[in-house]
Each structure stands twice: as structure tokens, then as C-alpha cells.
Scaffold this motif. Structure first.
Motif, PDB file in Angstrom:
ATOM      1  N   LEU A  68       0.821  -1.209   0.000  1.00 12.72           N
ATOM      2  CA  LEU A  68       0.000   0.000   0.000  1.00 12.72           C
ATOM      3  C   LEU A  68       0.859   1.264   0.000  1.00 12.72           C
ATOM      4  CD1 LEU A  68      -2.693  -1.061   2.593  1.00 12.72           C
ATOM      5  CD2 LEU A  68      -3.140  -0.485   0.226  1.00 12.72           C
ATOM      6  N   ILE A  69       1.913   1.260   0.801  1.00 15.65           N
ATOM      7  CA  ILE A  69       2.792   2.432   0.887  1.00 15.65           C
ATOM      8  C   ILE A  69       3.561   2.624  -0.415  1.00 15.65           C
ATOM      9  CG2 ILE A  69       4.820   3.372   2.076  1.00 15.65           C
ATOM     10  CD1 ILE A  69       3.693   1.897   4.609  1.00 15.65           C
ATOM     11  N   ALA A 105       2.977  -2.926  13.226  1.00 15.49           N
ATOM     12  CA  ALA A 105       4.285  -2.345  13.563  1.00 15.49           C
ATOM     13  C   ALA A 105       4.962  -1.761  12.323  1.00 15.49           C
ATOM     14  CB  ALA A 105       5.174  -3.401  14.208  1.00 15.49           C
ATOM     15  N   ILE A 106       4.868  -2.464  11.183  1.00 13.65           N
ATOM     16  CA  ILE A 106       5.467  -1.968   9.933  1.00 13.65           C
ATOM     17  C   ILE A 106       4.825  -0.645   9.536  1.00 13.65           C
ATOM     18  CG2 ILE A 106       5.684  -2.396   7.447  1.00 13.65           C
ATOM     19  CD1 ILE A 106       5.932  -5.401   8.141  1.00 13.65           C
ATOM     20  N   ALA A 107       3.498  -0.613   9.515  1.00  5.36           N
ATOM     21  CA  ALA A 107       2.773   0.594   9.102  1.00  5.36           C
ATOM     22  C   ALA A 107       3.079   1.773  10.024  1.00  5.36           C
ATOM     23  CB  ALA A 107       1.275   0.316   9.078  1.00  5.36           C
ATOM     24  N   LYS A 108       3.046   1.528  11.342  1.00  5.10           N
ATOM     25  CA  LYS A 108       3.297   2.603  12.294  1.00  5.10           C
ATOM     26  C   LYS A 108       4.738   3.101  12.238  1.00  5.10           C
ATOM     27  CE  LYS A 108       1.363   2.239  16.481  1.00  5.10           C
ATOM     28  NZ  LYS A 108       0.881   1.584  17.723  1.00  5.10           N
ATOM     29  N   SER A 109       5.685   2.186  11.971  1.00  6.61           N
ATOM     30  CA  SER A 109       7.091   2.600  11.933  1.00  6.61           C
ATOM     31  C   SER A 109       7.387   3.486  10.727  1.00  6.61           C
ATOM     32  CB  SER A 109       8.010   1.385  11.943  1.00  6.61           C
ATOM     33  OG  SER A 109       7.888   0.657  10.737  1.00  6.61           O
ATOM     34  N   VAL A 110       6.804   3.149   9.584  1.00  2.00           N
ATOM     35  CA  VAL A 110       7.020   3.977   8.378  1.00  2.00           C
ATOM     36  C   VAL A 110       6.432   5.362   8.600  1.00  2.00           C
ATOM     37  CG1 VAL A 110       6.471   4.234   5.930  1.00  2.00           C
ATOM     38  CG2 VAL A 110       7.174   2.016   6.811  1.00  2.00           C
ATOM     39  N   ILE A 111       5.240   5.430   9.177  1.00  2.00           N
ATOM     40  CA  ILE A 111       4.606   6.727   9.443  1.00  2.00           C
ATOM     41  C   ILE A 111       5.419   7.543  10.443  1.00  2.00           C
ATOM     42  CG2 ILE A 111       2.613   7.762  10.621  1.00  2.00           C
ATOM     43  CD1 ILE A 111       0.868   5.910   9.016  1.00  2.00           C
ATOM     44  N   ASP A 128      -0.232  11.589   3.583  1.00  2.00           N
ATOM     45  CA  ASP A 128      -0.623  10.795   2.404  1.00  2.00           C
ATOM     46  C   ASP A 128      -0.596   9.306   2.735  1.00  2.00           C
ATOM     47  OD1 ASP A 128      -0.897  13.101   0.962  1.00  2.00           O
ATOM     48  OD2 ASP A 128       1.025  12.915  -0.094  1.00  2.00           O
ATOM     49  N   ILE A 129       0.506   8.852   3.343  1.00  2.00           N
ATOM     50  CA  ILE A 129       0.652   7.434   3.709  1.00  2.00           C
ATOM     51  C   ILE A 129      -0.429   7.036   4.712  1.00  2.00           C
ATOM     52  CG2 ILE A 129       2.167   5.747   4.823  1.00  2.00           C
ATOM     53  CD1 ILE A 129       4.538   7.430   3.790  1.00  2.00           C
ATOM     54  N   ASN A 139      -3.392   8.345   5.254  1.00  2.00           N
ATOM     55  CA  ASN A 139      -4.721   8.291   4.636  1.00  2.00           C
ATOM     56  C   ASN A 139      -4.891   7.040   3.779  1.00  2.00           C
ATOM     57  OD1 ASN A 139      -5.545  10.675   5.834  1.00  2.00           O
ATOM     58  ND2 ASN A 139      -4.823  11.931   4.142  1.00  2.00           N
ATOM     59  N   ILE A 140      -3.841   6.641   3.073  1.00  2.00           N
ATOM     60  CA  ILE A 140      -3.888   5.414   2.262  1.00  2.00           C
ATOM     61  C   ILE A 140      -4.131   4.206   3.160  1.00  2.00           C
ATOM     62  CG2 ILE A 140      -2.494   3.834   0.846  1.00  2.00           C
ATOM     63  CD1 ILE A 140      -1.087   6.406  -0.262  1.00  2.00           C
ATOM     64  N   LEU A 141      -3.381   4.116   4.265  1.00  4.73           N
ATOM     65  CA  LEU A 141      -3.497   2.978   5.177  1.00  4.73           C
ATOM     66  C   LEU A 141      -4.848   2.944   5.884  1.00  4.73           C
ATOM     67  CD1 LEU A 141       0.084   3.011   6.717  1.00  4.73           C
ATOM     68  CD2 LEU A 141      -0.797   1.380   5.076  1.00  4.73           C
ATOM     69  N   LEU A 142      -5.335   4.111   6.330  1.00  2.00           N
ATOM     70  CA  LEU A 142      -6.626   4.163   7.022  1.00  2.00           C
ATOM     71  C   LEU A 142      -7.784   3.829   6.089  1.00  2.00           C
ATOM     72  CD1 LEU A 142      -6.224   7.258   9.367  1.00  2.00           C
ATOM     73  CD2 LEU A 142      -6.504   4.894  10.063  1.00  2.00           C
TER      74      LEU A 142
END
Length: 152
Positions: free
Chosen positions: A63-64, A93-99, A113-114, A116-119
Motif C-alpha cells: 500500500l505504501i 508495527a510496519i505501518a506505524k514505523s514507516v509513518i 498521504d501514507i 490516509n492510504i493505510l486508514l
């Protein structure tokens, strides 16, 4: 003198440490600048054990997008729970770490942007699920189930 130099060197590395949770499993992601390496407990992400759930771990990365992750290294340690809850903790953990990395070292608009895509795809990628197992009580087999009442 050496210890002071090591501390100075460590402070220059751009890194963030974030955790993801699901039930009793906890995944800690250490994200730093690198060349797109993603490892879970020292093994590459391509070798995640239940093959059926492997795609679930790849979801935040797909997604990112590869362009945003190519300059990051993510190392994940995961403990507790079962296979499924560990995988959900890893993906969170992956999603939160990138953000967190983008918020700290890149710009705010890219982070939004990232996020909003994930949510838009799945809220559990960023927000922990508060549900926990209810403890078993006496007089039955589980938390709520009771022995059937009989008058004869």
C-alpha cells in the motif's frame, strides 16, 4: 572517549522504534535509513511461516509503495500470542514505523498521504484492537458458558 564517539555516531542514525499489538502478541519495529531490507526475527519477510497469511504482512508495504520504502530498513521482533495475532501485530508495527519515520525525518504532507492510504484500506494497520480474552469463571467451561440447569 570511545563510548562518547559511539553515542555521537548512534545519534546521527535516523531511526524510530514503534510497536504493534494484537491480543497478547507484541511486535517491535526498528526503522532506520537503509536499502529496503525488511526482517522479522532475523528472517527475511518473504519467509513468513504460515504461507496463507504471508500476504497480510506484505499489505502495508504494498500500500505504501516500493519508492517510499526503498530507502528504509525495518527490523521486527515479535513475541507472544499465536500465528495470526503475531502477523497482525507485525503488519501494524510496519505501518506505524514507516509513518513515525516519515513524521520525524521527512515531511508532514508525505506522512499524511501514507496515513490516509493505510486508514482507507484497513484501520487496524494503525489503531490497536482493544479486545482481550475474558477470564474464565467458576461454574462453567468458559467466560460466559454455564452448565445447563435441570429441575429433574
Amino acid at each position: 572517549l570511545w563510548k562518547r564517539k559511539e553515542r555521537i555516531m548512534a545519534s546521527k542514525i535516523k531511526s524510530v522504534q514503534v510497536f504493534g499489538r494484537k491480543k497478547t502478541s507484541v511486535a517491535v519495529a526498528y526503522c532506520k535509513e537503509g536499502n529496503g531490507l525488511v526482517k522479522i526475527n532475523g528472517c527475511p519477510i518473504e519467509l513468513v511461516k504460515p504461507e496463507v497469511l504471508r500476504y497480510k504482512v506484505f499489505e502495508p508495504l504494498l500500500l505504501i509503495g516500493t519508492q517510499r520504502i526503498m530507502n528504509l530498513d525495518i527490523r521486527i521482533r515479535v513475541k507472544g500470542g499465536g500465528y495470526v495475532s503475531q502477523i497482525y501485530a507485525i503488519r501494524q508495527a510496519i505501518a506505524k514505523s514507516v509513518i513515525a519515520y516519515y513524521q520525524k525525518y521527512v515531511d508532514e504532507s508525505e506522512k499524511n498521504d501514507i496515513k490516509n492510504i493505510l486508514l482507507a484500506y484497513d484501520r487496524s494497520l494503525l489503531v490497536a484492537d482493544p479486545r482481550r480474552m475474558e477470564p474464565k469463571k467458576f461454574g462453567g467451561q468458559g467466560a460466559r458458558a454455564r452448565r445447563q440447569k435441570s429441575y429433574r
